[in-house]
Motif scaffolding. Sequence first.
Motif, PDB file in Angstrom:
ATOM      1  N   GLU A 101      -4.992  28.834  63.144  1.00  0.00           N
ATOM      2  CA  GLU A 101      -5.598  29.918  63.155  1.00  0.00           C
ATOM      3  C   GLU A 101      -6.504  30.390  64.777  1.00  0.00           C
ATOM      4  N   ALA A 102      -6.033  28.985  64.969  1.00  0.00           N
ATOM      5  CA  ALA A 102      -6.982  29.666  66.919  1.00  0.00           C
ATOM      6  C   ALA A 102      -5.433  29.873  67.274  1.00  0.00           C
ATOM      7  N   GLY A 103      -4.461  30.167  66.953  1.00  0.00           N
ATOM      8  CA  GLY A 103      -3.101  30.320  67.416  1.00  0.00           C
ATOM      9  C   GLY A 103      -2.160  28.801  68.447  1.00  0.00           C
ATOM     10  N   GLY A 104      -2.815  27.628  68.080  1.00  0.00           N
ATOM     11  CA  GLY A 104      -2.786  26.344  68.328  1.00  0.00           C
ATOM     12  C   GLY A 104      -0.836  25.886  68.387  1.00  0.00           C
ATOM     13  N   TYR A 105      -0.296  26.817  67.436  1.00  0.00           N
ATOM     14  CA  TYR A 105       1.491  26.856  67.221  1.00  0.00           C
ATOM     15  C   TYR A 105       2.245  27.453  68.223  1.00  0.00           C
ATOM     16  N   ASP A 106       1.626  28.992  68.174  1.00  0.00           N
ATOM     17  CA  ASP A 106       2.147  30.153  69.142  1.00  0.00           C
ATOM     18  C   ASP A 106       2.881  29.294  69.882  1.00  0.00           C
ATOM     19  N   GLY A 107       3.528  30.242  70.254  1.00  0.00           N
ATOM     20  CA  GLY A 107       4.978  29.480  71.207  1.00  0.00           C
ATOM     21  C   GLY A 107       5.353  28.016  71.885  1.00  0.00           C
ATOM     22  N   THR A 108       5.453  27.072  70.025  1.00  0.00           N
ATOM     23  CA  THR A 108       5.654  25.412  70.316  1.00  0.00           C
ATOM     24  C   THR A 108       7.038  25.382  69.765  1.00  0.00           C
ATOM     25  N   ALA A 109       7.804  24.409  70.150  1.00  0.00           N
ATOM     26  CA  ALA A 109       9.063  24.268  69.303  1.00  0.00           C
ATOM     27  C   ALA A 109       9.676  23.375  68.197  1.00  0.00           C
ATOM     28  N   PHE A 110      10.209  23.910  67.703  1.00  0.00           N
ATOM     29  CA  PHE A 110      10.936  22.527  67.368  1.00  0.00           C
ATOM     30  C   PHE A 110      11.647  21.696  67.488  1.00  0.00           C
ATOM     31  N   GLY A 126      18.425  15.870  57.746  1.00  0.00           N
ATOM     32  CA  GLY A 126      17.459  14.619  57.142  1.00  0.00           C
ATOM     33  C   GLY A 126      15.961  15.431  57.264  1.00  0.00           C
ATOM     34  N   MET A 127      15.775  15.934  58.789  1.00  0.00           N
ATOM     35  CA  MET A 127      14.022  16.660  59.748  1.00  0.00           C
ATOM     36  C   MET A 127      14.624  16.742  60.272  1.00  0.00           C
ATOM     37  N   VAL A 128      13.441  17.647  60.464  1.00  0.00           N
ATOM     38  CA  VAL A 128      12.488  18.660  61.874  1.00  0.00           C
ATOM     39  C   VAL A 128      11.745  18.548  62.314  1.00  0.00           C
ATOM     40  N   GLN A 129      11.095  18.128  63.681  1.00  0.00           N
ATOM     41  CA  GLN A 129       9.452  18.017  63.832  1.00  0.00           C
ATOM     42  C   GLN A 129       8.933  18.736  64.906  1.00  0.00           C
ATOM     43  N   GLY A 130       7.987  19.398  65.047  1.00  0.00           N
ATOM     44  CA  GLY A 130       7.399  20.016  65.440  1.00  0.00           C
ATOM     45  C   GLY A 130       5.885  20.445  65.982  1.00  0.00           C
ATOM     46  N   GLY A 131       5.632  21.116  66.575  1.00  0.00           N
ATOM     47  CA  GLY A 131       3.832  21.235  66.538  1.00  0.00           C
ATOM     48  C   GLY A 131       3.259  20.592  68.043  1.00  0.00           C
ATOM     49  N   ASP A 132       4.319  20.242  68.848  1.00  0.00           N
ATOM     50  CA  ASP A 132       3.781  19.394  69.982  1.00  0.00           C
ATOM     51  C   ASP A 132       3.682  20.745  71.116  1.00  0.00           C
ATOM     52  N   PRO A 133       1.715  20.575  71.643  1.00  0.00           N
ATOM     53  CA  PRO A 133       1.654  21.460  72.310  1.00  0.00           C
ATOM     54  C   PRO A 133       2.293  21.654  73.409  1.00  0.00           C
ATOM     55  N   LEU A 134       2.787  20.114  74.348  1.00  0.00           N
ATOM     56  CA  LEU A 134       4.155  20.413  74.955  1.00  0.00           C
ATOM     57  C   LEU A 134       4.607  21.094  75.020  1.00  0.00           C
ATOM     58  N   SER A 135       5.429  21.692  74.352  1.00  0.00           N
ATOM     59  CA  SER A 135       7.086  21.989  73.624  1.00  0.00           C
ATOM     60  C   SER A 135       6.474  23.994  74.186  1.00  0.00           C
ATOM     61  N   LYS A 136       5.140  24.345  74.410  1.00  0.00           N
ATOM     62  CA  LYS A 136       4.702  25.424  74.711  1.00  0.00           C
ATOM     63  C   LYS A 136       5.663  25.389  76.518  1.00  0.00           C
ATOM     64  N   ASP A 137       6.055  25.055  77.117  1.00  0.00           N
ATOM     65  CA  ASP A 137       6.285  24.756  78.479  1.00  0.00           C
ATOM     66  C   ASP A 137       7.719  24.108  78.589  1.00  0.00           C
ATOM     67  N   PRO A 138       8.234  25.472  78.435  1.00  0.00           N
ATOM     68  CA  PRO A 138       9.979  24.229  79.006  1.00  0.00           C
ATOM     69  C   PRO A 138      10.165  23.472  79.624  1.00  0.00           C
ATOM     70  N   ALA A 139       9.521  24.312  80.738  1.00  0.00           N
ATOM     71  CA  ALA A 139       9.273  22.856  82.140  1.00  0.00           C
ATOM     72  C   ALA A 139       9.087  21.669  81.514  1.00  0.00           C
ATOM     73  N   LYS A 140       8.416  20.984  80.399  1.00  0.00           N
ATOM     74  CA  LYS A 140       7.474  20.398  80.350  1.00  0.00           C
ATOM     75  C   LYS A 140       9.044  19.222  78.915  1.00  0.00           C
ATOM     76  N   LYS A 141      10.161  19.832  79.033  1.00  0.00           N
ATOM     77  CA  LYS A 141      11.058  19.302  78.100  1.00  0.00           C
ATOM     78  C   LYS A 141      11.190  17.742  77.870  1.00  0.00           C
ATOM     79  N   ALA A 142      11.022  17.242  79.026  1.00  0.00           N
ATOM     80  CA  ALA A 142      10.938  15.487  78.957  1.00  0.00           C
ATOM     81  C   ALA A 142      10.301  15.049  78.362  1.00  0.00           C
ATOM     82  N   GLN A 143       8.532  15.766  78.590  1.00  0.00           N
ATOM     83  CA  GLN A 143       7.986  14.985  78.294  1.00  0.00           C
ATOM     84  C   GLN A 143       7.547  15.231  76.194  1.00  0.00           C
ATOM     85  N   TYR A 144       8.019  16.140  75.477  1.00  0.00           N
ATOM     86  CA  TYR A 144       8.649  16.545  74.290  1.00  0.00           C
ATOM     87  C   TYR A 144       7.866  15.403  73.269  1.00  0.00           C
TER      88      TYR A 144
END
Length: 171
Positions: A52-61, A68-86
């Motif tokens: 509701e606060a928009g915390g998942y907006d712009g995050t990526a799987f 088998g599975m998919v994973q998402g919800g990491d706020p770091l994934s909003k920034d493609p430059a931080k891909k190594a930290q996802y």
Amino acid sequence: LVAAILAGLPVSAGAQAPSRQAVIETTAGTVVLDLLAESAPNTVAFFTRTAEAGGYDGTAFHRAVRNGMVQGGDPLSKDPAKKAQYGQGGLNQLKAEVRSAMSSGSVATVLVPGKPDSGGTQFFIVLADQPSLDNQYPVFAKVADGMDVLQRISAMPLAADGSLADRVEIT
């Protein structure tokens, strides 16, 4: 919209009581979740507040295992430059809750190995029964619609580091 929470929709045909659902719109399609407040009330409340606060907006799987599975919800994934930290963000925000069986369509909180109180914004969805994961993770939702979308995401090519090569964003 990201994980728009819909109140009062039936869990499934023939369900006795209304439940809440989350609609997750992604660049690959829409997934609808039945939220399981009776199983994981704190996690459902946290997920709902975050959505509701928009915390998942712009995050990526950011991670997938074919069929088998998919994973998402990491706020770091909003920034493609931080891909190594996802996979490292949004953790250590929830106390442990009851852990459940991991049947096809189960949505569970990501945990740091050996740390039961490490759940947070990250979640994963299993696309087939995963008995080896039974009773290891709090299951807070079940896929009501969109398994085909999740299967497509899981079948996408992976980068050398095991992450999804193409960005699948929660819009």
